[in-house]
Design a protein around this motif. Structure first.
Motif, PDB file in Angstrom:
ATOM      1  N   THR A   1     -19.599  11.178  25.922  1.00  0.00           N
ATOM      2  CA  THR A   1     -19.735   9.705  25.202  1.00  0.00           C
ATOM      3  C   THR A   1     -19.595   9.728  24.060  1.00  0.00           C
ATOM      4  O   THR A   1     -19.045   8.972  23.208  1.00  0.00           O
ATOM      5  CB  THR A   1     -20.660   8.958  25.872  1.00  0.00           C
ATOM      6  N   HIS A   2     -20.337  10.624  23.153  1.00  0.00           N
ATOM      7  CA  HIS A   2     -20.537  10.981  21.644  1.00  0.00           C
ATOM      8  C   HIS A   2     -18.793  11.185  21.258  1.00  0.00           C
ATOM      9  O   HIS A   2     -18.692  10.678  20.076  1.00  0.00           O
ATOM     10  CB  HIS A   2     -21.416  12.040  21.196  1.00  0.00           C
ATOM     11  N   ALA A   3     -18.182  11.933  21.879  1.00  0.00           N
ATOM     12  CA  ALA A   3     -16.837  12.298  21.369  1.00  0.00           C
ATOM     13  C   ALA A   3     -15.864  11.147  21.280  1.00  0.00           C
ATOM     14  O   ALA A   3     -15.184  10.858  20.655  1.00  0.00           O
ATOM     15  CB  ALA A   3     -16.188  13.442  22.082  1.00  0.00           C
ATOM     16  N   GLU A   4     -16.281  10.234  22.676  1.00  0.00           N
ATOM     17  CA  GLU A   4     -15.554   8.965  22.459  1.00  0.00           C
ATOM     18  C   GLU A   4     -15.885   8.259  21.431  1.00  0.00           C
ATOM     19  O   GLU A   4     -14.713   7.448  20.796  1.00  0.00           O
ATOM     20  CB  GLU A   4     -15.702   8.282  23.970  1.00  0.00           C
ATOM     21  N   ILE A   5     -17.126   8.045  21.096  1.00  0.00           N
ATOM     22  CA  ILE A   5     -17.510   7.211  20.036  1.00  0.00           C
ATOM     23  C   ILE A   5     -16.973   7.580  18.784  1.00  0.00           C
ATOM     24  O   ILE A   5     -16.425   6.790  18.042  1.00  0.00           O
ATOM     25  CB  ILE A   5     -18.883   6.917  19.964  1.00  0.00           C
ATOM     26  N   ARG A   6     -16.790   8.928  18.528  1.00  0.00           N
ATOM     27  CA  ARG A   6     -16.353   9.345  17.264  1.00  0.00           C
ATOM     28  C   ARG A   6     -14.790   9.239  17.119  1.00  0.00           C
ATOM     29  O   ARG A   6     -14.357   8.970  16.269  1.00  0.00           O
ATOM     30  CB  ARG A   6     -16.663  11.014  17.155  1.00  0.00           C
ATOM     31  N   MET A   7     -14.115   9.325  18.329  1.00  0.00           N
ATOM     32  CA  MET A   7     -12.574   9.032  18.356  1.00  0.00           C
ATOM     33  C   MET A   7     -12.278   7.697  18.014  1.00  0.00           C
ATOM     34  O   MET A   7     -11.599   7.408  17.293  1.00  0.00           O
ATOM     35  CB  MET A   7     -12.099   9.420  19.702  1.00  0.00           C
ATOM     36  N   LEU A   8     -13.289   6.733  18.544  1.00  0.00           N
ATOM     37  CA  LEU A   8     -13.150   5.370  18.310  1.00  0.00           C
ATOM     38  C   LEU A   8     -13.298   5.036  16.776  1.00  0.00           C
ATOM     39  O   LEU A   8     -12.653   3.977  16.029  1.00  0.00           O
ATOM     40  CB  LEU A   8     -13.939   4.388  19.279  1.00  0.00           C
ATOM     41  N   TYR A   9     -14.276   5.544  16.461  1.00  0.00           N
ATOM     42  CA  TYR A   9     -14.574   5.587  14.885  1.00  0.00           C
ATOM     43  C   TYR A   9     -13.675   5.935  13.840  1.00  0.00           C
ATOM     44  O   TYR A   9     -13.167   5.109  13.039  1.00  0.00           O
ATOM     45  CB  TYR A   9     -16.201   6.213  14.682  1.00  0.00           C
ATOM     46  N   ALA A  10     -13.145   7.130  14.035  1.00  0.00           N
ATOM     47  CA  ALA A  10     -12.009   7.632  13.630  1.00  0.00           C
ATOM     48  C   ALA A  10     -10.710   6.714  13.381  1.00  0.00           C
ATOM     49  O   ALA A  10     -10.106   6.329  12.548  1.00  0.00           O
ATOM     50  CB  ALA A  10     -11.682   8.900  13.837  1.00  0.00           C
ATOM     51  N   GLU A  11     -10.535   6.320  14.751  1.00  0.00           N
ATOM     52  CA  GLU A  11      -9.214   5.367  14.993  1.00  0.00           C
ATOM     53  C   GLU A  11      -9.651   3.954  14.124  1.00  0.00           C
ATOM     54  O   GLU A  11      -8.556   3.487  13.683  1.00  0.00           O
ATOM     55  CB  GLU A  11      -9.016   4.868  16.364  1.00  0.00           C
ATOM     56  N   SER A  12     -10.838   3.449  14.121  1.00  0.00           N
ATOM     57  CA  SER A  12     -11.013   2.183  13.324  1.00  0.00           C
ATOM     58  C   SER A  12     -10.978   2.250  11.974  1.00  0.00           C
ATOM     59  O   SER A  12     -10.473   1.541  11.222  1.00  0.00           O
ATOM     60  CB  SER A  12     -12.352   1.591  13.713  1.00  0.00           C
ATOM     61  N   THR A  13     -11.527   3.481  11.386  1.00  0.00           N
ATOM     62  CA  THR A  13     -11.327   3.735   9.944  1.00  0.00           C
ATOM     63  C   THR A  13      -9.951   4.014   9.703  1.00  0.00           C
ATOM     64  O   THR A  13      -9.794   3.471   8.399  1.00  0.00           O
ATOM     65  CB  THR A  13     -12.066   4.989   9.672  1.00  0.00           C
ATOM     66  N   GLU A  14      -9.231   4.748  10.409  1.00  0.00           N
ATOM     67  CA  GLU A  14      -7.676   4.947   9.974  1.00  0.00           C
ATOM     68  C   GLU A  14      -6.800   3.319  10.093  1.00  0.00           C
ATOM     69  O   GLU A  14      -6.198   3.312   9.185  1.00  0.00           O
ATOM     70  CB  GLU A  14      -7.032   5.921  10.927  1.00  0.00           C
ATOM     71  N   THR A  15      -7.626   2.607  11.078  1.00  0.00           N
ATOM     72  CA  THR A  15      -6.573   1.326  11.163  1.00  0.00           C
ATOM     73  C   THR A  15      -7.114   0.472   9.971  1.00  0.00           C
ATOM     74  O   THR A  15      -6.252  -0.253   9.310  1.00  0.00           O
ATOM     75  CB  THR A  15      -7.040   0.739  12.317  1.00  0.00           C
ATOM     76  N   LEU A  16      -8.263   0.495   9.442  1.00  0.00           N
ATOM     77  CA  LEU A  16      -8.665  -0.070   8.071  1.00  0.00           C
ATOM     78  C   LEU A  16      -7.822   0.205   7.130  1.00  0.00           C
ATOM     79  O   LEU A  16      -7.524  -0.667   6.276  1.00  0.00           O
ATOM     80  CB  LEU A  16     -10.259   0.233   8.047  1.00  0.00           C
ATOM     81  N   ARG A  17      -7.722   1.756   6.819  1.00  0.00           N
ATOM     82  CA  ARG A  17      -6.772   2.104   5.770  1.00  0.00           C
ATOM     83  C   ARG A  17      -5.344   1.814   5.799  1.00  0.00           C
ATOM     84  O   ARG A  17      -4.891   1.133   5.045  1.00  0.00           O
ATOM     85  CB  ARG A  17      -6.799   3.547   5.812  1.00  0.00           C
ATOM     86  N   PHE A  18      -4.779   1.615   7.069  1.00  0.00           N
ATOM     87  CA  PHE A  18      -3.589   1.059   7.230  1.00  0.00           C
ATOM     88  C   PHE A  18      -3.234  -0.352   7.021  1.00  0.00           C
ATOM     89  O   PHE A  18      -2.496  -0.701   6.267  1.00  0.00           O
ATOM     90  CB  PHE A  18      -3.172   1.417   8.844  1.00  0.00           C
ATOM     91  N   VAL A  19      -4.229  -1.024   7.349  1.00  0.00           N
ATOM     92  CA  VAL A  19      -4.242  -2.551   7.170  1.00  0.00           C
ATOM     93  C   VAL A  19      -4.248  -3.047   5.858  1.00  0.00           C
ATOM     94  O   VAL A  19      -3.669  -3.859   5.123  1.00  0.00           O
ATOM     95  CB  VAL A  19      -5.213  -3.436   8.017  1.00  0.00           C
ATOM     96  N   LYS A  20      -5.164  -2.214   4.913  1.00  0.00           N
ATOM     97  CA  LYS A  20      -5.489  -2.249   3.534  1.00  0.00           C
ATOM     98  C   LYS A  20      -4.084  -2.158   2.993  1.00  0.00           C
ATOM     99  O   LYS A  20      -3.792  -2.736   1.974  1.00  0.00           O
ATOM    100  CB  LYS A  20      -6.658  -1.566   2.937  1.00  0.00           C
ATOM    101  N   ASN A  21      -3.437  -0.897   3.242  1.00  0.00           N
ATOM    102  CA  ASN A  21      -2.223  -0.370   2.462  1.00  0.00           C
ATOM    103  C   ASN A  21      -1.003  -1.322   2.802  1.00  0.00           C
ATOM    104  O   ASN A  21      -0.274  -1.765   2.014  1.00  0.00           O
ATOM    105  CB  ASN A  21      -1.904   0.878   3.057  1.00  0.00           C
ATOM    106  N   HIS A  22      -1.246  -2.092   4.057  1.00  0.00           N
ATOM    107  CA  HIS A  22       0.006  -3.015   4.369  1.00  0.00           C
ATOM    108  C   HIS A  22      -0.233  -4.487   3.578  1.00  0.00           C
ATOM    109  O   HIS A  22       0.784  -4.875   3.335  1.00  0.00           O
ATOM    110  CB  HIS A  22      -0.209  -3.296   6.147  1.00  0.00           C
ATOM    111  N   GLN A  23      -1.442  -4.618   3.505  1.00  0.00           N
ATOM    112  CA  GLN A  23      -1.734  -5.912   2.602  1.00  0.00           C
ATOM    113  C   GLN A  23      -1.203  -5.556   1.273  1.00  0.00           C
ATOM    114  O   GLN A  23      -0.411  -6.477   0.691  1.00  0.00           O
ATOM    115  CB  GLN A  23      -3.119  -6.287   2.496  1.00  0.00           C
TER     116      GLN A  23
END
Length: 167
Positions: A30-52
């Motif tokens: 479960t901790h690995a799942e949370i870490r994966m989701l966290y990494a995915e969300s931070t990467e998405t944030l970078r992607f969206v900021k860059n896209h803006q």
């Protein structure tokens, strides 16, 4: 000098006592799942900021292209009106898109905040170094700045098209 070393050693001991790392209570999978989701969300944030920022830049380049087309074709009043209408529609659509991106970033940040309690206390303490309020202020100031840049670009297009129409 000896006193400085003693004070330094005492401070280190105090820090070690104050920081007792408590691991997450989740099982490893479960901790690995949370870490994966966290990494995915931070990467998405970078992607969206860059896209803006790319959206703002592409809009400004499009504005430049509209001015160039009007000047190169020696556009008449009818064509100038169409180009100005295009500029207004583009500015409106881009500002709307920037707001959509902002909501997307807000959702990703909310997901990250929901994961926070499931991480270690050290992780939570480090994340707390920057307040959520401060991050939101920064994001919305930048959104406002981007919208103003897009609007000012549309004003520049309008002034340039008026000048081209005048002759």
């Amino acid at each position: 000098m000896a006193r400085d070393k003693t004070d330094s050693k005492a401070t280190e001991d105090t820090l070690d006592e104050d920081i007792r790392v408590e691991a997450s209570e989740l099982d490893d999978k479960t901790h690995a799942e949370i870490r994966m989701l966290y990494a995915e969300s931070t990467e998405t944030l970078r992607f969206v900021k860059n896209h803006q920022w790319k959206t703002v830049g592409a809009t400004l380049l499009t504005y430049l292209g509209l001015i160039f087309v009007a000047g190169w074709t020696h556009a008449g009043p009818e064509m100038i009106n169409k180009l100005m209408a295009t500029t207004i529609l583009l500015a409106t659509a881009v500002i709307f898109t920037l707001v959509i991106y902002q909501f997307w970033m807000h959702n990703e940040a909310a997901k990250i905040d929901r994961m926070n309690p499931h991480m270690s206390n050290l992780f939570r303490n480090i994340r707390a170094a920057k307040s959520t309020r401060e991050g939101n202020i920064h994001r919305y100031l930048l959104l406002g700045f981007m919208a103003v840049v897009v609007a000012l670009g549309a004003v520049v297009v309008h002034l340039a098209l008026d000048r081209i129409a005048a002759g």
